[in-house]
Design a protein around this motif. Sequence first.
Motif, PDB file in Angstrom:
ATOM      1  N   ALA A   1      26.440  32.135  91.162  1.00  0.00           N
ATOM      2  CA  ALA A   1      27.344  32.654  90.248  1.00  0.00           C
ATOM      3  C   ALA A   1      26.919  32.716  88.748  1.00  0.00           C
ATOM      4  CB  ALA A   1      28.499  31.612  90.212  1.00  0.00           C
ATOM      5  N   MET A   2      26.030  32.070  88.495  1.00  0.00           N
ATOM      6  CA  MET A   2      25.494  32.162  87.255  1.00  0.00           C
ATOM      7  C   MET A   2      24.508  33.622  87.118  1.00  0.00           C
ATOM      8  SD  MET A   2      24.604  28.603  85.363  1.00  0.00           S
ATOM      9  CE  MET A   2      23.451  28.080  86.587  1.00  0.00           C
ATOM     10  N   TYR A   3      23.688  33.669  88.049  1.00  0.00           N
ATOM     11  CA  TYR A   3      22.682  34.502  87.845  1.00  0.00           C
ATOM     12  C   TYR A   3      22.833  35.841  88.838  1.00  0.00           C
ATOM     13  CZ  TYR A   3      19.397  32.093  85.327  1.00  0.00           C
ATOM     14  OH  TYR A   3      18.725  31.254  84.436  1.00  0.00           O
ATOM     15  N   PHE A   4      23.535  35.875  89.698  1.00  0.00           N
ATOM     16  CA  PHE A   4      23.613  37.015  90.674  1.00  0.00           C
ATOM     17  C   PHE A   4      25.188  37.587  90.555  1.00  0.00           C
ATOM     18  CE2 PHE A   4      20.926  33.723  93.199  1.00  0.00           C
ATOM     19  CZ  PHE A   4      19.754  34.350  92.225  1.00  0.00           C
ATOM     20  N   LYS A   5      25.848  37.042  90.073  1.00  0.00           N
ATOM     21  CA  LYS A   5      27.418  37.939  90.016  1.00  0.00           C
ATOM     22  C   LYS A   5      27.663  38.214  88.578  1.00  0.00           C
ATOM     23  CE  LYS A   5      29.006  35.271  94.030  1.00  0.00           C
ATOM     24  NZ  LYS A   5      29.592  34.503  94.404  1.00  0.00           N
ATOM     25  N   ALA A   6      28.542  39.357  88.560  1.00  0.00           N
ATOM     26  CA  ALA A   6      28.909  39.911  87.350  1.00  0.00           C
ATOM     27  C   ALA A   6      30.013  39.196  86.701  1.00  0.00           C
ATOM     28  CB  ALA A   6      29.528  41.378  87.745  1.00  0.00           C
ATOM     29  N   PRO A   7      29.636  38.888  85.265  1.00  0.00           N
ATOM     30  CA  PRO A   7      30.981  38.216  84.577  1.00  0.00           C
ATOM     31  C   PRO A   7      32.311  38.953  84.512  1.00  0.00           C
ATOM     32  CG  PRO A   7      29.249  39.308  83.147  1.00  0.00           C
ATOM     33  CD  PRO A   7      28.705  39.745  84.474  1.00  0.00           C
ATOM     34  N   HIS A   8      33.140  38.059  84.138  1.00  0.00           N
ATOM     35  CA  HIS A   8      34.476  38.697  84.105  1.00  0.00           C
ATOM     36  C   HIS A   8      34.549  39.331  82.612  1.00  0.00           C
ATOM     37  CE1 HIS A   8      35.865  36.598  87.647  1.00  0.00           C
ATOM     38  NE2 HIS A   8      35.379  35.343  87.202  1.00  0.00           N
ATOM     39  N   GLN A   9      35.000  40.282  82.495  1.00  0.00           N
ATOM     40  CA  GLN A   9      35.020  41.046  81.065  1.00  0.00           C
ATOM     41  C   GLN A   9      35.653  40.535  80.049  1.00  0.00           C
ATOM     42  OE1 GLN A   9      32.762  43.327  80.215  1.00  0.00           O
ATOM     43  NE2 GLN A   9      31.898  43.364  82.300  1.00  0.00           N
ATOM     44  N   GLU A  10      36.881  40.143  80.420  1.00  0.00           N
ATOM     45  CA  GLU A  10      37.833  39.838  79.474  1.00  0.00           C
ATOM     46  C   GLU A  10      37.650  38.677  78.642  1.00  0.00           C
ATOM     47  OE1 GLU A  10      39.657  38.716  83.167  1.00  0.00           O
ATOM     48  OE2 GLU A  10      38.342  40.297  82.231  1.00  0.00           O
ATOM     49  N   GLU A  11      36.936  37.643  79.414  1.00  0.00           N
ATOM     50  CA  GLU A  11      36.920  36.145  78.833  1.00  0.00           C
ATOM     51  C   GLU A  11      35.957  36.096  77.595  1.00  0.00           C
ATOM     52  OE1 GLU A  11      35.513  32.853  81.488  1.00  0.00           O
ATOM     53  OE2 GLU A  11      36.951  33.569  82.901  1.00  0.00           O
ATOM     54  N   GLU A  12      36.218  35.095  76.643  1.00  0.00           N
ATOM     55  CA  GLU A  12      35.608  34.824  75.731  1.00  0.00           C
ATOM     56  C   GLU A  12      34.659  33.731  75.899  1.00  0.00           C
ATOM     57  OE1 GLU A  12      35.959  36.001  72.016  1.00  0.00           O
ATOM     58  OE2 GLU A  12      36.344  37.766  73.178  1.00  0.00           O
ATOM     59  N   THR A  13      33.657  33.829  75.484  1.00  0.00           N
ATOM     60  CA  THR A  13      32.893  32.500  75.558  1.00  0.00           C
ATOM     61  C   THR A  13      32.740  31.508  74.427  1.00  0.00           C
ATOM     62  OG1 THR A  13      30.928  33.794  74.947  1.00  0.00           O
ATOM     63  CG2 THR A  13      31.041  33.588  77.041  1.00  0.00           C
ATOM     64  N   ASN A  14      32.759  30.379  74.607  1.00  0.00           N
ATOM     65  CA  ASN A  14      32.512  29.335  73.537  1.00  0.00           C
ATOM     66  C   ASN A  14      31.278  29.550  72.719  1.00  0.00           C
ATOM     67  OD1 ASN A  14      35.042  28.506  74.185  1.00  0.00           O
ATOM     68  ND2 ASN A  14      34.028  26.917  75.755  1.00  0.00           N
ATOM     69  N   GLU A  15      31.443  29.471  71.502  1.00  0.00           N
ATOM     70  CA  GLU A  15      30.131  29.390  70.579  1.00  0.00           C
ATOM     71  C   GLU A  15      29.471  28.235  71.010  1.00  0.00           C
ATOM     72  OE1 GLU A  15      28.201  31.435  68.557  1.00  0.00           O
ATOM     73  OE2 GLU A  15      29.638  32.927  69.905  1.00  0.00           O
ATOM     74  N   LEU A  16      28.262  28.222  70.941  1.00  0.00           N
ATOM     75  CA  LEU A  16      27.491  26.927  71.171  1.00  0.00           C
ATOM     76  C   LEU A  16      26.771  26.779  69.877  1.00  0.00           C
ATOM     77  CD1 LEU A  16      25.801  27.553  74.564  1.00  0.00           C
ATOM     78  CD2 LEU A  16      28.107  26.451  73.973  1.00  0.00           C
ATOM     79  N   SER A  17      26.922  25.291  69.548  1.00  0.00           N
ATOM     80  CA  SER A  17      26.197  25.018  68.383  1.00  0.00           C
ATOM     81  C   SER A  17      24.634  24.901  68.542  1.00  0.00           C
ATOM     82  CB  SER A  17      26.600  23.477  67.793  1.00  0.00           C
ATOM     83  OG  SER A  17      26.522  22.640  68.784  1.00  0.00           O
ATOM     84  N   SER A  18      23.825  24.999  67.607  1.00  0.00           N
ATOM     85  CA  SER A  18      22.435  25.240  67.842  1.00  0.00           C
ATOM     86  C   SER A  18      21.918  23.682  68.266  1.00  0.00           C
ATOM     87  CB  SER A  18      21.761  25.732  66.565  1.00  0.00           C
ATOM     88  OG  SER A  18      21.923  25.154  65.608  1.00  0.00           O
ATOM     89  N   SER A  19      22.596  22.668  67.934  1.00  0.00           N
ATOM     90  CA  SER A  19      21.993  21.437  68.040  1.00  0.00           C
ATOM     91  C   SER A  19      22.317  21.091  69.398  1.00  0.00           C
ATOM     92  CB  SER A  19      22.675  20.266  67.367  1.00  0.00           C
ATOM     93  OG  SER A  19      23.949  20.342  67.486  1.00  0.00           O
ATOM     94  N   PHE A  20      23.643  21.661  70.155  1.00  0.00           N
ATOM     95  CA  PHE A  20      23.562  21.605  71.604  1.00  0.00           C
ATOM     96  C   PHE A  20      22.537  22.155  72.296  1.00  0.00           C
ATOM     97  CE2 PHE A  20      25.916  23.064  75.452  1.00  0.00           C
ATOM     98  CZ  PHE A  20      26.234  21.790  76.151  1.00  0.00           C
ATOM     99  N   LYS A  21      22.310  23.518  71.786  1.00  0.00           N
ATOM    100  CA  LYS A  21      21.401  23.938  72.673  1.00  0.00           C
ATOM    101  C   LYS A  21      19.986  23.366  72.657  1.00  0.00           C
ATOM    102  CE  LYS A  21      22.782  28.874  72.096  1.00  0.00           C
ATOM    103  NZ  LYS A  21      22.741  30.184  71.315  1.00  0.00           N
ATOM    104  N   LEU A  22      19.691  22.919  71.553  1.00  0.00           N
ATOM    105  CA  LEU A  22      18.537  22.138  71.429  1.00  0.00           C
ATOM    106  C   LEU A  22      18.496  21.050  72.412  1.00  0.00           C
ATOM    107  CD1 LEU A  22      15.699  21.870  69.749  1.00  0.00           C
ATOM    108  CD2 LEU A  22      17.010  20.274  68.293  1.00  0.00           C
TER     109      LEU A  22
END
Lengths: 496, 462
Positions: free
Chosen positions: B416-437
């Motif tokens: 789902a993450m890599y091979f399928k197209a995203p839903h257009q309308e959906e907003e994604t949550n902003e991720l904090s840089s500490s979470f990413k780290l």
Amino acid sequence: MGTYITFPDLLIWLPILAGVFCFVAGTEKNARTIALGFSLLVLGVAVTSLFFKEEGRYLNYNNVNYIWLKYIGANYFIGLDGLGRMLTLLTAIGFPLVFVATAKAEVKNSKSFYGLMMLTQAGLMGVFMALDALTFYFFWELALIPVYFLSSIWGGEKRIQATFKFFVYTFTGSLLMLIGIIYVYLHTGAHTYEDGTVTMHSFALSAFYNVQLSASEQNWLFILFFIAFAIKMPIFPFHTWQPDAYDQAPTSVTMVLSGIMVKMGLFGVIRWLLPVFPMAAVHFKNVVIILSIIGVVYASCVAMVQDNIKRLVAYSSIAHIGLMCAAIFAMNQVSIQGVMIQMFNHGINIIGMWIVVEVIERKTGIKKISELSGIANTMPTLTIFMVIVALANIALPLTNSFTGEFMMFSGLYHYNRWFAAIAGLGIILAAVYTLNMIQKVFYGSANAVTGELKDIEWTEKLSLLVVVVLIFAIGVYPQPLIDLTQSAVNNLLVRI
Amino acid sequence: MNAIILTAVFGVILMFIGVFAKSKTLPRWVAIGGLSLTLLTAVQEMVAGNSFFRFNHHEMLRFENFNLLFIVIALAVTLIFFLLSGSEIEKAGPHVGEYFALIFFVLCGVSLVATFNTLLMLFIGVEIMSIPLYILTGSDKRNLKSNEAALKYFLMGAFSTGIMLMGITFLYGGNSNASFFIDKINIGVGTMPVLMAFGVLFIMVSLSFKVSAAPFHFWTPDVYDGAPTVFTSFMSTVVKAAGFFAFIRLFEHSFGSVQDQWQRLVLFITIATLLVGNITAVFQQSVKRMLAYSSIAQAGFMMLAVFALNNKAKEGILLYAAAYSLATIGIFGVLTKMNDFTIDGFNGLARKQPLMAFCATVFLLSLTGVPLTAGFQSKFFMLMAAVENGHHIWLVIVAVLFAAVSAYYYFRVIQAMYFKAPHQEEETNELSSSFKLMLGIIAGLVILIGIYPELILGWLYH
């Protein structure tokens, strides 16, 4: 061991480095340049290593042995011997060939594409050089993961199902092999490190060769290992993933899959299966040969009625691999020597076939043989190359396959003439479907689509020229390849 | 000993902070600081071999390298969990301080479970570990599902505790030493007396319940699904691993010599767990529920350690605890950032959040057990242990076939993450840089342990 850089080091780390560079490359074009440049560099290393192969004298240049998991006796132990050298050479030739041949093809997001391709090369190199069972297993799986992503992201319409089928098949097989590896490992003798640490068991190939197992143990371990290798080759009845995967994967990945990755299975049989379980190999050899020959005849028959050109080549590959597997289990000098050189030749020929198929598919968008005709009118150069590759595919004298298939057949005949006779059908059928395909696709009058085509570009010419030169060079003078693998064959025959 | 005392102390401190401090972020930082301190002292205790706190516990606890290493793993994993999902805990409800306090009490229970030397300590440990969890499960108190989950968990948990107590009673009465000490219960080779056999059976049932092994797993999907996602990630990792650790220690010390008499039972539980977990997970549409069932499946693999009960199994359970916890905490961390918990909700995530998708892929590959990830090493050790044990080797084949099945549902998320197209309308949550780290660090750790598991196991032999 030594403190200098060795050939195995370079063959593993250059592709990994290239893969990382590709991922972080600034532009898409850079990624392609990096991939091509590094793969040529790897080819250079692989060729250079051929001059340092004298055993004993250059040992330190050809072996790497680091302590990895000390408490269980697993080492990062890789090295080049005759068999490994030949297959690393094939891997090293295959990748630049693929890159050059598909240079004109549009690849979306090519940074990740080339990055994953180079990681695949690293995995394959590792498989062919591993001298430690756990290292082998690691690389065996590592070659799979990038290919899974490559096929699933850049493949055709039904790619997700097709590649997942491929993944599940091979993953299941390798897990079964893992059990086998563990079982054998637990029966190996103690291993002493240089600093005096002693482990109960060892994963080293040599320890595996010396392990003592009863006949019944060997039999079921043989089955566990064989399933993994049979799926990878693939051998009937484990082949059902293959046509779908070859059809749906992007053609450059299919080249790698069919040209190089299938050799992992054959290699596994020669390096691990036969020497570790000789009794079981003798016990099962008729079963395996019969399965292989069923595969040869069955795949050839299916290939004859295929309308999809990619599936036709896929089934033709199953037939060829089946023959090689049968020849290995004939277990005599001639047949195994034949397999050794045929592994190399098959890789070259099938990549040549795919290059032609890729050009046709890219330029016309058509995979169906019935919708293509008369390509020779508009693409004469491509046609000439295709005819040569096709003749090599059906093992005409003077082409590379002739020597290999001749040796395999004489070995098989020596073992059992009926097997040889039935497998010989495969060669006849190969001629039928290959020539039939050429006739339909290339000759006749051009139709609306094929009438508009332009002949191939210089990159494609170059790559096909390399293929054709190799076909003739090995066809006329196969001795260097035989010399290269001679010692590996002898070592194998001593054990079984 | 350090860990037991300090976790209890910090639990109390956090409770008071929750009452008196107005700041919403203060508890988190106290918790992180306190846990770091506890972790440091636990490492010190493991390396130096002596504790800051010394009093006579009458040998009711036992501090060996093996036990202390497990405590260190549990604390480290929880610290990573705080760092990754601390802000999510703050969002779980109004009583922030108490959530952290309860987690500290759970850790205190975990430390007891890791070091018990008598059945009583085991019982107390398990209880201290479980009761805060009932509360955490119901912490989203306006949500019906959360309430239902908490009630279900509590009732079933109380029941299994009763059975455990019953088992302990039988064991006490059944052994000729009339002792609670786990080594003294051991009767050596020979047929178990009836009382003792029942004791073993009851203890096995109650511990199977705690680690959600089939057929005692029925609470798991509902509880994991109903509890707030952050807490699910905690209780499906550290707590479950602690349950297995207790299982192995108790069975090794007390019933190791009569393994042949109960091994078949474990064999049955293992196969049932693998079967139920894997097959049911295949049919889930919600990733959270899929992970709940997959945690049952993973429990099946960990049961192999109980089945084998040798040195490889002990090493393996430590690796498994670390590998499985890291990957699960990571994937649940990703899950908390998703709006839509269905598999379709992950469509095209690689394009919107490449780093998060990559890390999630690493975690899923690790859970599947693909080489180069920690998950492979832990499964590898489990398989080695089971093969080395030598009985019922076909069980290993069953286990790897189910591991192949597990690829199916884990890879659906990757697909789902890599091979399928995203839903257009959906907003994604902003991720904090500490979470990413943090996510990147966890993925790095998963790969690092996958390449070099002696990073963890080396401590056993230092």
